[in-house]
Scaffold this active site. Structure first.
Site, short mmCIF file in Angstrom:
data_model
loop_
_atom_site.label_atom_id
_atom_site.label_comp_id
_atom_site.label_asym_id
_atom_site.label_seq_id
_atom_site.Cartn_x
_atom_site.Cartn_y
_atom_site.Cartn_z
CE LYS A 21 45.87 36.93 42.80
NZ LYS A 21 47.20 36.71 42.19
CG HIS B 266 46.11 37.85 33.01
ND1 HIS B 266 46.43 39.14 33.37
CD2 HIS B 266 46.35 37.09 34.11
CE1 HIS B 266 46.85 39.17 34.62
NE2 HIS B 266 46.82 37.94 35.09
NE ARG B 267 44.70 40.00 36.85
CZ ARG B 267 45.36 40.99 37.40
NH1 ARG B 267 44.81 42.19 37.50
NH2 ARG B 267 46.58 40.82 37.90
CG ASP C 30 42.94 36.29 39.76
OD1 ASP C 30 43.94 35.55 39.73
OD2 ASP C 30 42.80 37.30 39.05
CG ASP D 100 46.57 41.63 30.40
OD1 ASP D 100 46.20 40.75 31.19
OD2 ASP D 100 47.45 42.48 30.70
CD GLU E 298 44.62 34.10 35.83
OE1 GLU E 298 45.14 34.08 36.94
OE2 GLU E 298 44.05 35.12 35.38
CG HIS F 67 44.04 40.33 41.02
ND1 HIS F 67 44.81 41.20 41.76
CD2 HIS F 67 44.91 39.47 40.46
CE1 HIS F 67 46.08 40.88 41.63
NE2 HIS F 67 46.18 39.83 40.86
CD GLU G 257 46.36 33.47 40.70
OE1 GLU G 257 46.31 34.14 39.65
OE2 GLU G 257 46.96 33.84 41.72
#
Ligand code: G3P
Ligand code: MG
Length: 246
Positions: free
Chosen positions: A118, A14-15, A43, A236, A41, A56, A116
Site C-alpha cells: 500500500k 482484514h487488517r 497493509d 473484519d 490481510e 493503512h 497488501e
C-alpha cells in the site's frame, strides 16, 4: 500460471480481526488467531526512512495519536505512536508494528499473510522491493501472498521476488483484468465484493485464477460468494464469517 505452494484459507482476517481490535496491530493479528483465522490481510507502507510498517492510511491521524503524512515520519516517530487508543481504551499504547515484528508473530502463531503493498504516492516500486526482501527469511514458516492496487508495485515485487505469489487488487473488475493479471504473472484476483457478479467469478476461475473478495462482513453475503466459487473472503470478523461459511 504460477502454482501456489500453499492452500489459501477460506477466511482471511482484514487488517487482523479489525472488528474486535485496532486494525493493523499485533493485537488484531493475535485476536484473528483466537477467532480461528489462519491468515491475516494487512497493509504495508514505508516510513520516511524507508522501513516497512503495517499501516493503512497515507496520514497518521485516523488510527494513531500522531498527525501528518506517513511519508514524513521516520520509524522512531511512528514506532512511538499509540495505534490502539483511538479504537478503545483497552488497547491504549498498542504500537504500529513493523513488518518484521508482524512476520515474527505470524511465524509464532503458525499463520499466513496476505501482505497488501500500500505505497504512499510515489513510493510504489520501493515499497514493493522492501516488502519482497523483508519476507524472504520467513517464507519457510509463513506463507505469503502479496497484493496491490498498484501495477507498478506488483511489477517491482515480481522483479525482487519472482517466486512470492501475487494477487491483483481491484475494485470493480476492470475490462482488462485478464491482460493485467497475466502481464504481472498473478495467481489471484482480489476483488471488491460489492460490484462483483457470479459471472465474473466464474470467468476468473475458468482462467485459472484464485478469487479473493473483500471486505465481507455479512453472513448471507459470505455464503452467496462461496456458492459463486470464491476461494477466500477477507473479513473484519473472522469468527462470525467463518461460522457462516463453515
Ligand atoms: O486487500 C483487501 C483490502 O484490504 C483492500 O482495501 O482499503 O481495506 O486496504 P483496503
Ligand atoms: Mg488492505
Amino acid at each position: 500460471m504460477p502454482e501456489l505452494s500453499f492452500v489459501l484459507p477460506r477466511v482471511i482476517a482484514h487488517r487482523g480481526a479489525s472488528a474486535a481490535a485496532p486494525e493493523n496491530t499485533l493485537a488484531a493479528f493475535r485476536r484473528a488467531r483466537e477467532e480461528g483465522a489462519t491468515w491475516i490481510e494487512c497493509d504495508v507502507k514505508l516510513t520516511a526512512d524507508g522501513r516497512p510498517v503495517i499501516f493503512h492510511d497515507d496520514t497518521l491521524d485516523r488510527t494513531t495519536d500522531g498527525s501528518g503524512p506517513m511519508v514524513d515520519a521516520p520509524l522512531d516517530v511512528v514506532g512511538a505512536l499509540d495505534a490502539g487508543g483511538w479504537f478503545s481504551p483497552d488497547f491504549r499504547g498498542e504500537p504500529v508494528p513493523t513488518l518484521e515484528e508482524t512476520l515474527d508473530l505470524l511465524a509464532d502463531l503458525g499463520m499466513g499473510a496476505n501482505l497488501e503493498i500500500k505505497p504512499c504516492p510515489g513510493r510504489e516500486r520501493e515499497t514493493a522491493a522492501v516488502t519482497a526482501a523483508a519476507v524472504q527469511p520467513y517464507l519457510d514458516r509463513v506463507p505469503v501472498l502479496l497484493s496491490s492496487f498498484a501495477d507498478e508495485s506488483l511489477a517491482a515485487a515480481r522483479e525482487a521476488a519472482p517466486d512470492v505469489p501475487r494477487g491483483l487488487l481491484v475494485e470493480a473488475v476492470p475490462a482488462d483484468w485478464q491482460a493485467r493479471a497475466a502481464a504481472l504473472e498473478c495467481v489471484a484476483l482480489h476483488v471488491d465484493a460489492v460490484p462483483l457478479t457470479a459471472e465474473q467469478v466464474a470467468a476468473m476461475r475458468a482462467a485459472g485464477y484464485k478469487v479473493v473478495v473483500w471486505t465481507v462482513n455479512g453472513e448471507s453475503e459470505a455464503r452467496r460468494l462461496v456458492e459463486w466459487g470464491v476461494d477466500a473472503v477477507i473479513t473484519d470478523a473472522p469468527q462470525r464469517i467463518g461460522a457462516a461459511i463453515g
